[in-house]
Each structure stands twice: as structure tokens, then as C-alpha cells.
Design a protein around this motif. Sequence first.
Motif, short mmCIF file in Angstrom:
data_model
loop_
_atom_site.label_atom_id
_atom_site.label_comp_id
_atom_site.label_asym_id
_atom_site.label_seq_id
_atom_site.Cartn_x
_atom_site.Cartn_y
_atom_site.Cartn_z
N ALA A 187 2.84 5.89 -2.79
CA ALA A 187 4.22 6.59 -3.29
C ALA A 187 4.13 6.63 -4.79
O ALA A 187 4.75 7.84 -5.47
N LEU A 188 3.90 5.82 -5.42
CA LEU A 188 3.81 5.83 -7.07
C LEU A 188 2.70 6.76 -7.40
O LEU A 188 3.00 7.67 -8.49
N GLU A 230 0.74 -1.33 -0.05
CA GLU A 230 -0.02 -0.09 0.23
C GLU A 230 1.02 1.21 -0.01
O GLU A 230 0.64 2.20 -0.53
N LYS A 231 2.02 1.15 0.80
CA LYS A 231 2.94 2.06 0.76
C LYS A 231 3.58 2.54 -0.77
O LYS A 231 3.67 3.84 -1.30
N TYR A 236 -5.20 18.10 -14.31
CA TYR A 236 -6.11 17.40 -13.65
C TYR A 236 -5.61 15.99 -12.84
O TYR A 236 -4.83 15.30 -13.39
N GLN A 237 -5.66 16.03 -11.52
CA GLN A 237 -4.97 15.30 -10.55
C GLN A 237 -6.06 14.26 -9.88
O GLN A 237 -5.63 13.66 -9.25
N GLU A 238 -7.56 14.73 -9.97
CA GLU A 238 -8.56 13.98 -9.17
C GLU A 238 -8.48 12.27 -9.18
O GLU A 238 -8.72 11.88 -8.40
N ASP A 239 -8.00 11.85 -10.47
CA ASP A 239 -8.00 10.58 -10.73
C ASP A 239 -7.03 9.88 -9.75
O ASP A 239 -7.32 8.96 -9.20
N ARG A 276 -7.48 7.33 -6.29
CA ARG A 276 -6.78 6.12 -6.00
C ARG A 276 -6.05 5.98 -4.87
O ARG A 276 -6.23 5.00 -4.29
N VAL A 277 -5.45 7.30 -4.34
CA VAL A 277 -4.71 7.12 -3.21
C VAL A 277 -5.83 7.11 -2.11
O VAL A 277 -5.69 6.50 -0.97
N ASP A 278 -6.98 7.69 -2.25
CA ASP A 278 -7.91 7.57 -1.09
C ASP A 278 -8.68 6.43 -1.12
O ASP A 278 -8.83 5.62 -0.03
N ARG A 279 -8.74 5.64 -2.25
CA ARG A 279 -9.02 4.32 -2.28
C ARG A 279 -8.15 3.31 -1.39
O ARG A 279 -8.62 2.51 -0.61
N VAL A 280 -6.89 3.39 -1.67
CA VAL A 280 -5.98 2.62 -1.13
C VAL A 280 -6.11 2.70 0.62
O VAL A 280 -5.95 1.85 1.21
#
Length: 63
Positions: free
Chosen positions: A17-18, A12-13, A37-40, A44-48
Amino acid sequence: MSSSEPRLTVGEKTRVALYVARMAKRSLADGHTGRVYQEDLQRRVDRVIDKAREREERGGGRK
């Protein structure tokens, strides 16, 4: 880390980081205009993090 943030596994880390590195790359390529645009990637970070929080609530993971 606050109590509301879960402990992340190594995988997950790495994923977070990626995604953060990809956000930084997009920002640099944009020339700092702030219109990239960086919302996508943020989703993904929020989902992890959400999945890690669910894992901890279930009592899974290493101790």
C-alpha cells in the motif's frame, strides 16, 4: 485473489500500500504526462509478492 497470488501478511499489505501510494503521488506530481519513472517502486512491489509466494511454498505463515 487468484490461486497464483499469495496471501499477504499485514506487514506485506502495508508495504504494498505504501509503494502504491508513492506511485500515485509521483503520478500526480508529474501532471499526468506519463513520463514519470516508477519502475523502482514496481520492482519493490513485485519483490514483496515474490517473497510472500516463497513463504507460502515453504509452508510458513499463519493459517
